[in-house]
Write a protein that holds these residues in place. Structure first.
Motif, PDB file in Angstrom:
ATOM      1  N   ASN A  10       0.837  -1.202   0.000  1.00 18.36           N
ATOM      2  CA  ASN A  10       0.000   0.000   0.000  1.00 18.36           C
ATOM      3  C   ASN A  10       0.867   1.246   0.000  1.00 18.36           C
ATOM      4  N   GLN A  11       0.559   2.166  -0.912  1.00 19.50           N
ATOM      5  CA  GLN A  11       1.254   3.441  -0.957  1.00 19.50           C
ATOM      6  C   GLN A  11       0.238   4.562  -0.719  1.00 19.50           C
ATOM      7  N   GLY A  12       0.675   5.625  -0.021  1.00 20.58           N
ATOM      8  CA  GLY A  12      -0.180   6.788   0.080  1.00 20.58           C
ATOM      9  C   GLY A  12      -1.078   6.818   1.294  1.00 20.58           C
ATOM     10  N   CYS A  13      -2.306   7.263   1.082  1.00 24.06           N
ATOM     11  CA  CYS A  13      -3.187   7.767   2.131  1.00 24.06           C
ATOM     12  C   CYS A  13      -3.960   6.668   2.860  1.00 24.06           C
ATOM     13  N   ARG A  14      -4.691   7.109   3.896  1.00 21.82           N
ATOM     14  CA  ARG A  14      -5.541   6.185   4.656  1.00 21.82           C
ATOM     15  C   ARG A  14      -6.642   5.575   3.787  1.00 21.82           C
ATOM     16  N   LEU A  15      -7.107   6.317   2.800  1.00 21.41           N
ATOM     17  CA  LEU A  15      -8.135   5.762   1.924  1.00 21.41           C
ATOM     18  C   LEU A  15      -7.582   4.554   1.177  1.00 21.41           C
ATOM     19  N   ASN A  16      -6.354   4.646   0.711  1.00 23.10           N
ATOM     20  CA  ASN A  16      -5.717   3.486   0.098  1.00 23.10           C
ATOM     21  C   ASN A  16      -5.590   2.337   1.089  1.00 23.10           C
ATOM     22  N   GLN A  17      -5.261   2.651   2.340  1.00 25.35           N
ATOM     23  CA  GLN A  17      -5.160   1.600   3.353  1.00 25.35           C
ATOM     24  C   GLN A  17      -6.493   0.883   3.539  1.00 25.35           C
ATOM     25  N   LEU A  23      -9.446  -5.353  -0.276  1.00 25.88           N
ATOM     26  CA  LEU A  23      -8.946  -6.235  -1.336  1.00 25.88           C
ATOM     27  C   LEU A  23      -8.325  -7.507  -0.752  1.00 25.88           C
ATOM     28  N   GLU A  24      -7.566  -7.371   0.323  1.00 29.20           N
ATOM     29  CA  GLU A  24      -6.976  -8.552   0.949  1.00 29.20           C
ATOM     30  C   GLU A  24      -8.058  -9.541   1.383  1.00 29.20           C
ATOM     31  N   ARG A  25      -9.095  -9.019   2.038  1.00 31.85           N
ATOM     32  CA  ARG A  25     -10.167  -9.909   2.493  1.00 31.85           C
ATOM     33  C   ARG A  25     -10.915 -10.513   1.295  1.00 31.85           C
ATOM     34  N   SER A  26     -11.051  -9.772   0.207  1.00 36.79           N
ATOM     35  CA  SER A  26     -11.739 -10.289  -0.985  1.00 36.79           C
ATOM     36  C   SER A  26     -10.978 -11.457  -1.584  1.00 36.79           C
ATOM     37  N   PHE A  27      -9.658 -11.327  -1.664  1.00 33.69           N
ATOM     38  CA  PHE A  27      -8.867 -12.431  -2.224  1.00 33.69           C
ATOM     39  C   PHE A  27      -8.845 -13.629  -1.284  1.00 33.69           C
ATOM     40  N   GLU A  28      -8.799 -13.377   0.026  1.00 33.73           N
ATOM     41  CA  GLU A  28      -8.882 -14.482   0.986  1.00 33.73           C
ATOM     42  C   GLU A  28     -10.190 -15.244   0.813  1.00 33.73           C
ATOM     43  N   ALA A  29     -11.280 -14.511   0.665  1.00 32.63           N
ATOM     44  CA  ALA A  29     -12.589 -15.148   0.509  1.00 32.63           C
ATOM     45  C   ALA A  29     -12.658 -15.977  -0.769  1.00 32.63           C
ATOM     46  N   ASP A  30     -11.819 -15.636  -1.747  1.00 31.80           N
ATOM     47  CA  ASP A  30     -11.810 -16.357  -3.021  1.00 31.80           C
ATOM     48  C   ASP A  30     -10.778 -17.487  -3.035  1.00 31.80           C
ATOM     49  N   ARG A 137      -5.850  -6.991  10.201  1.00 29.50           N
ATOM     50  CA  ARG A 137      -5.284  -7.899  11.200  1.00 29.50           C
ATOM     51  C   ARG A 137      -3.933  -7.426  11.739  1.00 29.50           C
ATOM     52  N   ARG A 138      -3.415  -6.326  11.184  1.00 26.15           N
ATOM     53  CA  ARG A 138      -2.109  -5.840  11.635  1.00 26.15           C
ATOM     54  C   ARG A 138      -2.213  -4.616  12.538  1.00 26.15           C
ATOM     55  N   HIS A 139      -3.423  -4.060  12.686  1.00 25.47           N
ATOM     56  CA  HIS A 139      -3.576  -2.853  13.484  1.00 25.47           C
ATOM     57  C   HIS A 139      -4.818  -2.961  14.371  1.00 25.47           C
ATOM     58  N   THR A 140      -4.771  -2.256  15.508  1.00 24.57           N
ATOM     59  CA  THR A 140      -5.912  -2.304  16.427  1.00 24.57           C
ATOM     60  C   THR A 140      -7.062  -1.432  15.946  1.00 24.57           C
ATOM     61  N   ARG A 141      -6.751  -0.375  15.191  1.00 26.06           N
ATOM     62  CA  ARG A 141      -7.833   0.438  14.655  1.00 26.06           C
ATOM     63  C   ARG A 141      -7.960   0.191  13.160  1.00 26.06           C
ATOM     64  N   ALA A 142      -9.141   0.429  12.644  1.00 24.77           N
ATOM     65  CA  ALA A 142      -9.413   0.162  11.238  1.00 24.77           C
ATOM     66  C   ALA A 142      -9.876   1.436  10.542  1.00 24.77           C
ATOM     67  N   ASN A 143      -9.609   1.503   9.246  1.00 24.41           N
ATOM     68  CA  ASN A 143     -10.073   2.619   8.421  1.00 24.41           C
ATOM     69  C   ASN A 143     -11.418   2.273   7.791  1.00 24.41           C
ATOM     70  N   LEU A 144     -12.327   3.204   7.832  1.00 28.10           N
ATOM     71  CA  LEU A 144     -13.662   3.013   7.267  1.00 28.10           C
ATOM     72  C   LEU A 144     -13.864   4.016   6.133  1.00 28.10           C
TER      73      LEU A 144
END
Length: 358
Positions: A10-17, A23-30, A137-144
């Motif tokens: 991931n590069q850049g802003c919180r929105l990218n995060q 995307l990570e969860r989407s690929f895991e689900a697949d 899964r790597r941070h205690t807070r999440a971006n929405l």
């Protein structure tokens, strides 16, 4: 087709995060195995193009990935992919270049096994939903993610071209993800967007959204990421003193010279910005306030710069992020005269960064 290992950068802003987590969860689900900084069959880079440094960082990252794994297949997605398109496809082992309009469909695109793919259509103005929750899964807070795009067109900014027009997330879909993120263990949510304060969905504002989030059991803190000063309702400031909303604003100023603010096509003057800061402290005396500043914008004289130094030195701002002006190929400022020498920009940046540490 058997599922493969995949790694995300991931590069850049919180929105990218926020989007990368989804995307990570989407690929895991697949059925893919999401790896962390390990050699993978596929690598996805969610790119940034705010400055020329972002463009350079992507090229350097692609070269490093190829050195570590010459057989890798690379997908470059997001803002840089939206702007540069075919140029990125020329980089070694880049098989997919997917802009912001289609990057949430990346799983389907890669599953077709087609390569040398460029998909970067014009971004439409319409509300959106997101397919899965971005549990981090790597941070205690999440971006929405609740908002995307911008209509302000500041002269220095390429983001309206990379992210498209302002649009807001379906209200109930945002609440749905928030509930799932809290259930997964996240105690703090950071609201993200490009122009967050312009959120508007069927009569619901950013204030309405935060009030609804405030009622979610198990959620302890709500934080607002960077927000434009002209988009913050008074009610939102008042809510800070009696809710889960963190007593914190990051409000970009960019310059404290009215002449520069006008040239930048900012939607306020210094007096209005200063009045906002004072109004926050009247309601929330212990609020933390931060800002962004650009140095070296075309036409910025020593006197203009000194106005910024003087204001920041006396303002209640707790810190400021200093950015050296970077000319972008589509941004409107590229046509302006009065370009500033790099050595002058470097020295002005040094002065402001030192001031921020005081």
């Amino acid at each position: 087709m058997s599922k493969r290992n995949i790694t995300f950068y991931n590069q850049g802003c919180r929105l990218n995060q926020a989007e990368t987590a989804i995307l990570e969860r989407s690929f895991e689900a697949d059925g893919y195995r999401v790896m962390q900084d390990q050699p993978s069959d596929i690598v996805v880079v969610n790119t940034c193009t705010v400055t020329e440094n972002g463009d350079r960082d992507t090229r350097q990252l692609v070269n490093r990935i190829n050195r570590e794994n010459p057989n890798v297949k690379i997908a470059l997605v997001g803002c840089q992919a939206q702007i540069l398109k075919e140029e990125l496809l020329k980089l070694p082992n880049v098989n997919w270049v997917i802009g912001n309009a289609q990057k949430m469909n990346l799983t389907k695109i890669i599953n077709t096994d087609e390569t040398n793919v460029v998909i970067a259509p014009k971004i439409e103005r319409k509300s959106f939903t997101l397919p899965i929750s971005g549990i981090d899964r790597r941070h205690t807070r999440a971006n929405l993610k609740v908002q995307d795009g911008c209509d302000f067109y500041c002269a220095f900014c390429i983001i309206p071209f990379a992210r498209g027009p302002a649009r807001s997330r379906d209200f109930s879909d945002a609440i749905r993800e928030a509930i799932e993120l809290v259930a997964a263990g996240h105690k703090e949510l950071v609201l993200t967007g490009i122009n967050l304060g312009t959120y508007h969905f069927k009569g619901k504002s950013i204030f309405d959204l935060i009030k609804a989030l405030n009622r979610i059991q198990g959620l302890e803190r709500i934080r607002i990421s960077s927000i434009e000063p002209t988009t913050i309702p008074d009610e939102l400031v008042s809510l800070m003193g009696s809710s889960k909303l963190c007593r914190y604003f990051h409000v970009p100023i960019q310059s404290a010279s009215n002449a520069m603010l006008k040239a930048m096509n900012r939607h306020y003057n210094l007096e209005e910005y200063d009045a906002f800061l004072k109004s926050v402290f009247e309601v929330v005396p212990d609020a933390g306030l931060g800002t962004d500043v650009i140095v070296g914008f075309p036409g910025e004289t020593d006197a203009h710069f000194q106005e910024t130094v003087d204001y920041l030195a006396s303002s209640p701002l707790s810190y400021f992020h200093v950015f050296s002006y970077s000319e972008r190929r589509i941004a409107r400022s590229r046509k302006l005269s009065g370009k500033i020498e790099p050595s002058v920009i470097q020295e002005r940046s040094r002065i402001l960064r030192a001031l921020s540490q005081v």
